[in-house]
Motif scaffolding. Structure first.
Motif, PDB file in Angstrom:
ATOM      1  N   PHE A  68       0.666  -1.131  -0.135  1.00 19.98           N
ATOM      2  CA  PHE A  68      -0.115  -0.018   0.048  1.00 19.98           C
ATOM      3  C   PHE A  68       0.890   1.115   0.056  1.00 19.98           C
ATOM      4  N   GLU A  69       0.456   2.320  -0.549  1.00 15.11           N
ATOM      5  CA  GLU A  69       1.025   3.682  -0.612  1.00 15.11           C
ATOM      6  C   GLU A  69      -0.043   4.650  -0.673  1.00 15.11           C
ATOM      7  N   ALA A  70       0.154   5.789   0.008  1.00 15.34           N
ATOM      8  CA  ALA A  70      -0.613   6.974   0.233  1.00 15.34           C
ATOM      9  C   ALA A  70       0.156   8.350  -0.376  1.00 15.34           C
ATOM     10  N   GLU A  71      -0.568   9.411  -0.960  1.00 14.88           N
ATOM     11  CA  GLU A  71       0.048  10.468  -1.215  1.00 14.88           C
ATOM     12  C   GLU A  71      -0.729  11.567  -0.317  1.00 14.88           C
ATOM     13  N   PHE A  72      -0.150  12.467   0.038  1.00 20.64           N
ATOM     14  CA  PHE A  72      -0.424  13.693   0.852  1.00 20.64           C
ATOM     15  C   PHE A  72      -0.509  14.906  -0.285  1.00 20.64           C
ATOM     16  N   LYS A  73      -1.713  15.341  -0.228  1.00 21.27           N
ATOM     17  CA  LYS A  73      -1.950  16.561  -1.042  1.00 21.27           C
ATOM     18  C   LYS A  73      -2.392  17.621  -0.643  1.00 21.27           C
ATOM     19  N   LYS A  74      -1.658  18.395  -0.006  1.00 16.92           N
ATOM     20  CA  LYS A  74      -2.021  19.574   0.694  1.00 16.92           C
ATOM     21  C   LYS A  74      -3.245  20.373   0.142  1.00 16.92           C
ATOM     22  N   SER A  75      -3.009  20.715  -1.372  1.00 17.08           N
ATOM     23  CA  SER A  75      -3.963  21.487  -1.958  1.00 17.08           C
ATOM     24  C   SER A  75      -5.254  20.940  -2.072  1.00 17.08           C
ATOM     25  N   GLU A  76      -5.469  19.696  -2.115  1.00 18.30           N
ATOM     26  CA  GLU A  76      -6.796  18.953  -2.011  1.00 18.30           C
ATOM     27  C   GLU A  76      -7.175  18.495  -0.749  1.00 18.30           C
ATOM     28  N   THR A  77      -6.422  18.765   0.475  1.00 18.44           N
ATOM     29  CA  THR A  77      -6.579  18.114   1.746  1.00 18.44           C
ATOM     30  C   THR A  77      -6.854  16.672   1.611  1.00 18.44           C
ATOM     31  N   SER A  78      -6.178  15.810   0.803  1.00 16.45           N
ATOM     32  CA  SER A  78      -6.370  14.445   0.730  1.00 16.45           C
ATOM     33  C   SER A  78      -5.313  13.676   1.125  1.00 16.45           C
ATOM     34  N   PHE A  79      -5.585  12.305   1.177  1.00 14.70           N
ATOM     35  CA  PHE A  79      -4.554  11.339   1.530  1.00 14.70           C
ATOM     36  C   PHE A  79      -4.970  10.025   1.338  1.00 14.70           C
ATOM     37  N   HIS A  80      -5.337   9.841   0.011  1.00 12.81           N
ATOM     38  CA  HIS A  80      -5.977   8.780  -0.505  1.00 12.81           C
ATOM     39  C   HIS A  80      -4.964   7.354  -0.490  1.00 12.81           C
ATOM     40  N   LEU A  81      -5.432   6.107  -0.334  1.00 13.07           N
ATOM     41  CA  LEU A  81      -4.647   5.065  -0.104  1.00 13.07           C
ATOM     42  C   LEU A  81      -4.802   4.178  -1.264  1.00 13.07           C
ATOM     43  N   THR A  82      -3.524   3.632  -1.950  1.00 18.82           N
ATOM     44  CA  THR A  82      -3.758   2.915  -3.107  1.00 18.82           C
ATOM     45  C   THR A  82      -2.706   1.577  -3.241  1.00 18.82           C
ATOM     46  N   LYS A  83      -3.393   0.734  -3.821  1.00 13.83           N
ATOM     47  CA  LYS A  83      -2.542  -0.316  -4.046  1.00 13.83           C
ATOM     48  C   LYS A  83      -2.869  -1.039  -5.737  1.00 13.83           C
ATOM     49  N   PRO A  84      -1.665  -1.264  -6.341  1.00 12.73           N
ATOM     50  CA  PRO A  84      -1.818  -1.403  -7.783  1.00 12.73           C
ATOM     51  C   PRO A  84      -2.530  -2.856  -7.986  1.00 12.73           C
ATOM     52  N   SER A  85      -2.537  -3.717  -7.033  1.00 10.48           N
ATOM     53  CA  SER A  85      -3.079  -5.057  -7.509  1.00 10.48           C
ATOM     54  C   SER A  85      -3.636  -5.782  -6.177  1.00 10.48           C
ATOM     55  N   ALA A  86      -4.942  -5.818  -6.293  1.00 13.36           N
ATOM     56  CA  ALA A  86      -5.711  -6.428  -4.853  1.00 13.36           C
ATOM     57  C   ALA A  86      -5.557  -7.758  -4.727  1.00 13.36           C
ATOM     58  N   HIS A  87      -5.381  -8.303  -3.518  1.00 11.51           N
ATOM     59  CA  HIS A  87      -5.287  -9.614  -3.141  1.00 11.51           C
ATOM     60  C   HIS A  87      -6.510 -10.003  -2.116  1.00 11.51           C
ATOM     61  N   MET A  88      -6.882 -10.963  -2.283  1.00 10.65           N
ATOM     62  CA  MET A  88      -7.912 -11.638  -1.328  1.00 10.65           C
ATOM     63  C   MET A  88      -7.747 -11.384   0.043  1.00 10.65           C
ATOM     64  N   SER A  89      -6.335 -11.285   0.498  1.00 13.27           N
ATOM     65  CA  SER A  89      -6.045 -11.276   1.843  1.00 13.27           C
ATOM     66  C   SER A  89      -6.091  -9.634   2.308  1.00 13.27           C
ATOM     67  N   ASP A  90      -6.497  -8.726   1.345  1.00 10.57           N
ATOM     68  CA  ASP A  90      -6.681  -7.316   1.590  1.00 10.57           C
ATOM     69  C   ASP A  90      -8.102  -7.038   2.095  1.00 10.57           C
ATOM     70  N   ALA A  91      -8.991  -7.789   1.955  1.00 14.97           N
ATOM     71  CA  ALA A  91     -10.385  -7.724   2.381  1.00 14.97           C
ATOM     72  C   ALA A  91     -10.406  -7.384   3.855  1.00 14.97           C
ATOM     73  N   ALA A  92     -10.795  -6.361   4.470  1.00 15.12           N
ATOM     74  CA  ALA A  92     -10.596  -5.730   5.483  1.00 15.12           C
ATOM     75  C   ALA A  92     -11.387  -4.381   5.712  1.00 15.12           C
ATOM     76  N   GLU A  93     -11.454  -3.843   6.916  1.00 14.92           N
ATOM     77  CA  GLU A  93     -11.959  -2.443   7.197  1.00 14.92           C
ATOM     78  C   GLU A  93     -10.607  -1.317   7.231  1.00 14.92           C
ATOM     79  N   TYR A  94     -10.635  -0.130   6.636  1.00 15.96           N
ATOM     80  CA  TYR A  94      -9.451   0.645   6.499  1.00 15.96           C
ATOM     81  C   TYR A  94      -9.846   1.903   6.966  1.00 15.96           C
ATOM     82  N   PHE A  95      -9.186   2.462   8.055  1.00 16.57           N
ATOM     83  CA  PHE A  95      -9.361   3.736   8.600  1.00 16.57           C
ATOM     84  C   PHE A  95      -8.227   4.661   8.246  1.00 16.57           C
TER      85      PHE A  95
END
Lengths: 117, 112
Positions: free
Chosen positions: B63-90
């Motif tokens: 996983f990785e995330a990018e801090f964008k101050k101008s957009e006040t965002s911090f979106h989380l990304t992963k290029p390729s999902a795996h079954m084991s990624d199923a969970a709740e993310y906060f």
């Protein structure tokens, strides 16, 4: 590093009873936090200790709630006269003070799930 | 008041597809930002955090995330999902002190 531990993992009680939960932080972590998580929500801050001193209490922590951290090691959270609205997951976290211009990283335990019937 | 908004309470992706979980924050001071993952009946595990410096932050499990101050965002990304990624993310913010303020969470479902 054995991680943050919490006991019990599950507690079922009847309305009006008192319950006590225990949290053992990562050794040498002098900061300890309690959070409450209700179904479908993110955790909400309850209280914070630095060593044995309780430095902040949320307004969510009514008079029926009390937390202690004697000797700055483990902590207990007691709920008196439980109500059905107290049913939630109670999470404990611990951390070390940050170095420099940063913030600490909080490490969470597995939580205690409380069900009040 | 400081707050965190996670867009989408549920996100469903196919195994191998891109994962994008959105997080926007409001803070009156430069924030410290975090992503935690929670598996059923477990506590929260730290995925990654942004404090200062590089705005693209790499975490565990790809996983990785990018801090964008101008957009006040911090979106989380992963290029390729795996079954084991199923969970709740906060997504969470510490707006200058020590108290974590969490969003309401996004449940990630991964379809085979």
């Amino acid at each position: 590093d054995t991680g943050v531990s919490q006991n019990p993992r599950h507690k079922i009680t009847k309305r009006g009873q008192n319950v006590t939960f225990r949290c053992d932080p990562i050794s040498e972590h002098n900061r300890l936090y309690w959070y409450r998580q209700t179904l479908g929500q993110g955790p909400e801050f309850l209280t914070y200790f630095q060593n044995e001193a309780q430095l902040e209490k949320s307004r969510l922590l009514s008079d029926r709630f009390s937390a202690e951290r004697p000797k700055g090691s483990f902590s207990t959270l007691e709920i008196q006269r439980t109500e059905q609205g107290d049913s939630a997951m109670y999470l404990c976290a611990s951390s070390l003070p940050p170095g420099g211009l940063s913030t600490d990283t909080q490490y969470f335990g597995p939580g205690t799930r409380l069900t009040v019937l | 008041a400081q707050s965190v908004t996670q867009l989408g309470s549920h996100v469903s992706v196919s195994e191998g597809a891109l994962v994008l979980l959105r997080c926007n924050y409001s803070s009156s001071v430069p924030p410290y930002l975090f992503w935690y993952v929670q598996y059923p009946n477990q506590g929260l595990q730290l995925l990654l955090k942004y404090t200062t410096g590089a705005t693209l932050v790499k975490g565990i499990n790809g996983f990785e995330a990018e801090f964008k101050k101008s957009e006040t965002s911090f979106h989380l990304t992963k290029p390729s999902a795996h079954m084991s990624d199923a969970a709740e993310y906060f997504c969470a913010v510490i707006p200058g002190s020590y108290k974590l303020i969490f969003g309401s969470g996004t449940r990630l479902l991964v379809r085979p």
